[in-house]
Design an enzyme around this catalytic site. Structure first.
Site, PDB file in Angstrom:
ATOM      1  N   HIS A 117      46.223  51.260  42.926  1.00 41.94           N
ATOM      2  CA  HIS A 117      46.904  49.961  42.882  1.00 41.94           C
ATOM      3  C   HIS A 117      46.203  48.911  43.737  1.00 41.94           C
ATOM      4  O   HIS A 117      46.675  47.776  43.841  1.00 41.94           O
ATOM      5  CB  HIS A 117      48.355  50.166  43.363  1.00 41.94           C
ATOM      6  N   LYS A 119      43.591  45.994  45.155  1.00 41.37           N
ATOM      7  CA  LYS A 119      42.875  44.835  44.613  1.00 41.37           C
ATOM      8  C   LYS A 119      41.917  44.351  45.696  1.00 41.37           C
ATOM      9  O   LYS A 119      42.308  43.622  46.617  1.00 41.37           O
ATOM     10  CB  LYS A 119      43.821  43.694  44.233  1.00 41.37           C
ATOM     11  N   ASP A 124      28.110  41.223  48.432  1.00 38.50           N
ATOM     12  CA  ASP A 124      26.940  41.281  49.317  1.00 38.50           C
ATOM     13  C   ASP A 124      27.265  41.834  50.695  1.00 38.50           C
ATOM     14  O   ASP A 124      26.529  41.583  51.671  1.00 38.50           O
ATOM     15  CB  ASP A 124      26.292  39.896  49.447  1.00 38.50           C
ATOM     16  N   HIS A 290      55.554  38.227  43.056  1.00 37.23           N
ATOM     17  CA  HIS A 290      54.677  39.399  43.017  1.00 37.23           C
ATOM     18  C   HIS A 290      53.978  39.611  44.352  1.00 37.23           C
ATOM     19  O   HIS A 290      53.170  40.521  44.500  1.00 37.23           O
ATOM     20  CB  HIS A 290      53.645  39.226  41.895  1.00 37.23           C
ATOM     21  N   LYS A 292      52.993  40.388  48.371  1.00 37.64           N
ATOM     22  CA  LYS A 292      53.166  41.500  49.308  1.00 37.64           C
ATOM     23  C   LYS A 292      52.623  41.035  50.656  1.00 37.64           C
ATOM     24  O   LYS A 292      51.552  41.465  51.104  1.00 37.64           O
ATOM     25  CB  LYS A 292      52.411  42.757  48.857  1.00 37.64           C
ATOM     26  N   ASP A 297      56.611  37.117  64.565  1.00 39.57           N
ATOM     27  CA  ASP A 297      56.410  36.218  65.694  1.00 39.57           C
ATOM     28  C   ASP A 297      55.366  35.156  65.343  1.00 39.57           C
ATOM     29  O   ASP A 297      55.384  34.628  64.233  1.00 39.57           O
ATOM     30  CB  ASP A 297      56.073  37.010  66.955  1.00 39.57           C
TER      31      ASP A 297
END
Length: 403
Positions: A117, A119, A124, A290, A292, A297
């Site tokens: 899952h 991404k 380089d 969608h 996450k 603080d």
């Protein structure tokens, strides 16, 4: 080969928040197209739509310029890439691999557990991207009311070396990875300390959740968590409640217009229990959330692929960055505060009434059932997914293992 990941903070990094596909895709495509030596990319979803074709064009441009291009997609998330799309990549020299391709039974995909899952993009060895955004058209606003609200970061600095080593080991066959020289870390690029944190089904089964819980225990003023799929385990819920009860301003931004109805139903089972402890809950209602991301603080933040649900916390392969930087924290808070003020409705505690006792009993049962999660994940099928190189000799499959 599974590289060891450092648990120490790496200083000298720069993070740029990228909100939604409108900010993310142009930066990633430009960076890939201009790659001089190497592109390493992992994604759960790659579709043959205008976004997928944009990535396709950038990968071809990099390959034609002589860069080594390695692309890993998930076999469940990216199941139907057309033959011309794939063939043109392979013919250009792109090393396309599929994580656990699986087989269909009566047209149905059965390989639903323990997905790749993540991404991640590394260009380089010096420029990285990580977050929750897939390569599909539903991440841009012109998709319509179902377009997703999401976040990623552009990364520069020494932490990119850890991302690079990890993706190389995950994508390349072990024998080839061992032959590669260890690349030097990029020079300092900014003021941020950072950790690169992953979750797998072997030695790092709870690392991402553990860093969330550390941040909750340490919080003194505020916590804001924006997460699309929210149904965490008992210990996580307990830390949320404890933070709110000691006076921390704890806010959750969850889906109010979910892409799957079960998402809102599951999170709603926890509402009473959290609200009674002082946690404030906001439902984002403009379009499906969608994201996450989270902050605590005025310095701590995290961005990545991991939801706060059983799939991400106990089964899937995930990756987040944890960031300690006041400037980035302030930017993320400004974006999330705008979301809460302009696009969310605050959930109010349910009024007391004839069904009060039944509602409290339901919340009590759900809360204590969470004591069994994530331990139950060990009971589920633990197959060893393969990573197959597209276009390779079928008698020589790609490396096996969940990395």
């Amino acid at each position: 080969m599974r590289p060891r990941r450092s648990s120490r903070w790496v200083p000298g990094n720069q993070f740029r928040l990228l909100e939604n596909g409108e900010e993310f895709f142009p930066r990633v495509f430009e960076a890939i197209a201009q790659a001089r030596r190497e592109v390493m990319l992992e994604t759960f979803i790659l579709f043959d739509d205008k976004i997928g074709r944009g990535l396709h064009a950038a990968l071809l441009q990099a390959a034609h310029r002589g860069a080594q291009v390695h692309l890993l997609v998930d076999g469940f998330g990216s199941p139907d890439l057309p033959q011309p799309f794939v063939a043109s990549l392979v013919e250009a020299g792109v090393h396309l691999r599929v994580f656990d391709p699986g087989r269909r039974l009566f047209g149905q995909r059965l390989n639903v557990l323990r997905r790749m899952h993540r991404k991640i993009v590394v260009v380089d060895g010096t420029l990285g991207f990580i977050g929750g955004i897939n390569y599909s058209v539903d991440h841009v606003a012109d998709f319509g009311p179902e377009a997703k609200q999401d976040y990623a970061v552009e990364v520069r600095g020494p932490i990119v070396a850890e991302m690079h080593r990890f993706v190389r080991a995950a994508v390349l066959p072990p024998e080839k990875h061992r032959l590669l020289q260890r690349a030097s870390a990029p020079p300092p690029a900014g003021p941020a300390d950072a950790l690169f944190v992953t979750r797998d089904n072997h030695r790092h089964t709870s690392d991402i959740e553990r860093h969330y819980r550390i941040a909750l225990r340490a919080a003194r003023e505020r916590v804001v968590i924006a997460n699309a799929y929210f149904f965490p385990g008992y210990r996580f819920v307990r830390e949320l409640r404890r933070a709110a009860q000691r006076g921390v301003d704890v806010r959750l931004i969850l889906q109010g217009q979910p892409d799957m109805p079960i998402v809102k139903t599951a999170a709603g089972l926890l509402y009473d229990h959290l609200l009674r402890a002082g946690v404030r809950i906001y439902e984002y209602c403009e379009r499906p959330l969608h994201g996450k991301v989270a902050l605590a603080d005025d310095a701590w933040a995290t961005v990545g692929s991991s939801n706060l649900d059983p799939l991400s916390l106990s089964l899937n392969l995930e990756a987040n960055v944890v960031i300690r930087d006041r400037g980035f924290n302030a930017t993320l808070y400004e974006r999330l505060d705008h979301l809460m003020r302009r696009g969310c409705r605050q959930v109010e505690p349910a009024p007391r009434g004839a069904w009060e006792g039944l509602r409290l009993l339901r919340g009590y049962c759900v809360y204590h059932l969470l004591r069994w999660f994530p331990a139950w994940a060990g009971w589920l099928p633990r197959h060893r997914p393969t990573i197959s190189l597209v276009g390779a000799d079928p008698a020589r499959p790609g490396p096996a293992g969940t990395r």
